[in-house]
Design a protein around this motif. Structure first.
Motif, mmCIF file in Angstrom:
data_model
loop_
_atom_site.group_PDB
_atom_site.id
_atom_site.type_symbol
_atom_site.label_atom_id
_atom_site.label_comp_id
_atom_site.label_asym_id
_atom_site.label_seq_id
_atom_site.Cartn_x
_atom_site.Cartn_y
_atom_site.Cartn_z
ATOM 1 N N ASP A 117 -4.228 -10.608 -4.111
ATOM 2 C CA ASP A 117 -5.194 -11.234 -3.198
ATOM 3 C C ASP A 117 -4.510 -11.481 -1.850
ATOM 4 O O ASP A 117 -4.130 -12.612 -1.538
ATOM 5 N N PRO A 118 -4.353 -10.432 -1.040
ATOM 6 C CA PRO A 118 -3.633 -10.595 0.240
ATOM 7 C C PRO A 118 -4.240 -11.645 1.152
ATOM 8 O O PRO A 118 -3.509 -12.432 1.767
ATOM 9 N N LEU A 237 5.820 -9.265 4.084
ATOM 10 C CA LEU A 237 4.936 -9.319 2.925
ATOM 11 C C LEU A 237 3.485 -8.935 3.183
ATOM 12 O O LEU A 237 2.925 -8.119 2.445
ATOM 13 N N LEU A 238 2.856 -9.503 4.197
ATOM 14 C CA LEU A 238 1.409 -9.392 4.349
ATOM 15 C C LEU A 238 0.977 -8.075 4.988
ATOM 16 O O LEU A 238 1.622 -7.603 5.923
ATOM 17 N N PRO A 239 -0.127 -7.487 4.510
ATOM 18 C CA PRO A 239 -0.640 -6.254 5.134
ATOM 19 C C PRO A 239 -1.223 -6.543 6.512
ATOM 20 O O PRO A 239 -1.643 -7.676 6.802
ATOM 21 N N ALA A 240 -1.270 -5.531 7.353
ATOM 22 C CA ALA A 240 -1.762 -5.700 8.725
ATOM 23 C C ALA A 240 -3.188 -6.217 8.768
ATOM 24 O O ALA A 240 -3.592 -6.873 9.733
ATOM 25 N N GLU A 245 -5.847 -13.117 10.980
ATOM 26 C CA GLU A 245 -6.294 -14.389 10.413
ATOM 27 C C GLU A 245 -5.125 -15.360 10.282
ATOM 28 O O GLU A 245 -5.251 -16.542 10.607
ATOM 29 N N PHE A 246 -3.995 -14.852 9.795
ATOM 30 C CA PHE A 246 -2.799 -15.682 9.660
ATOM 31 C C PHE A 246 -2.391 -16.233 11.030
ATOM 32 O O PHE A 246 -2.129 -17.430 11.185
ATOM 33 N N LYS A 292 7.955 -2.239 8.847
ATOM 34 C CA LYS A 292 6.763 -2.946 9.320
ATOM 35 C C LYS A 292 6.922 -3.379 10.768
ATOM 36 O O LYS A 292 5.982 -3.285 11.569
ATOM 37 N N VAL A 293 8.097 -3.867 11.122
ATOM 38 C CA VAL A 293 8.351 -4.291 12.501
ATOM 39 C C VAL A 293 8.225 -3.109 13.455
ATOM 40 O O VAL A 293 7.584 -3.213 14.510
#
Length: 302
Positions: A117-118, A237-240, A245-246, A292-293
């Motif tokens: 549940d990302p 960790l979190l997908p794009a 929202e984050f 990711k960066v």
């Protein structure tokens, strides 16, 4: 797995001996090592409700007692469980340092490739960071004591970061990494400090079977510092798809976002440089974060 040249020889028989001698009430409980890529402590599960933590580098200082006091002070402010020290073991001839028994925390470490549940996890992490920022305690230790107290604290990370990038040629895109680092290094900082955990990587997080955050671990480097220090989950960790929202929940401006991205890059390339051949789990997390960066660096303000 040996991560330090001066690492103590820690084994199940040694831990069983320490527990039996100092905490006989727990001597009969099952004891087994916990597979961990962590660099600071060896961890053993004791029964169903406890864990034993022994620093790889034993010390007779009051570090464990300071950790106990810090965790007890922070816990009431936070929305998920954090470690609690149930007992502190004394140094012996076999193990020349203090060690501790903690309450066992349920959950598994999240994998960026298998998040259940990302969006829910992003919501939980943002709530944790926000709660941490709002803490108001009289004792305000610096999160990174080694950083110079200037309006450009990341300058102190520059030399080590550039050196690590240069030594990863062939493993990462060093030109892109250097460009990304320089963009982050140039991001302004107004000097505002808040309470930060400062190491919200997957190995310090626990999630439920439903993918929601249940606990946060390892508060060794927590303290007051740059709010960018707690943006690690974005690139570790979190997908794009949930980044916006984050970011919106925490009201992160562009300079803070860029500093957060740079802090992740710095930590990840240094970890990758040192542990690519000796700690595969840690190196894989670091390589994922670097990727990711660099992907984010190609997009404006991401």
């Amino acid at each position: 797995m040996t991560s330090h040249v001066d690492q103590a020889a820690i084994s199940t028989p040694l831990v069983r001996e320490l527990v039996a001698a100092q905490f006989p009430q727990w001597a009969a409980l099952p004891l087994e090592p916990v597979d961990s890529s962590g660099l600071v402590n060896a961890i053993y599960r004791l029964g169903t409700d406890l864990s034993v933590r022994l620093p790889h580098r034993p010390s007779i200082t009051d570090e464990v007692r300071r950790e106990q006091a810090k965790l007890a002070a922070l816990a009431p402010f936070l929305p998920v469980a954090i470690p609690s020290v149930e007992a502190i073991g004394s140094a012996t001839e076999a193990y020349p340092g203090e060690w501790s028994v903690h309450r066992w925390l349920a959950g598994t470490h999240p994998s960026p490739h298998a998040l259940v549940d990302p969006r829910g996890l992003a919501t939980d992490l943002a709530a944790f960071v926000d709660a941490f920022r709002r803490i108001n305690l009289p004792d305000r230790p610096p999160a990174y004591p080694g950083e110079r107290r200037t309006r450009a604290p990341m300058d102190s990370m520059d030399s080590a970061t550039r050196e690590a990038i240069s030594e990863l040629d062939g493993l990462i895109d060093t030109h892109a990494a250097l460009a990304s680092w320089e963009e982050s290094l140039a991001a302004p900082y107004d000097g505002r400090e808040v309470w930060v955990h400062s190491d919200l990587t997957p190995s310090n997080l626990l999630v439920s079977a439903e993918g929601r955050l249940t606990a946060v671990l390892d508060f060794e480097t927590c303290g007051v510092g740059d709010p960018a220090c707690d943006l690690f989950p974005v690139w570790y960790l979190l997908p794009a798809s949930v980044h916006d929202e984050f970011r919106a929940t925490l009201d992160v401006d562009d300079p803070t976002w860029l500093r957060g991205r740079g802090r992740v890059l710095s930590q990840a390339v240094i970890v990758l440089r040192y542990f690519k051949d000796t700690n595969p789990a840690l190196a894989n997390y670091a390589h994922h974060a670097v990727s990711k960066v660099l992907a984010a660096s190609c997009r404006p303000h991401d």
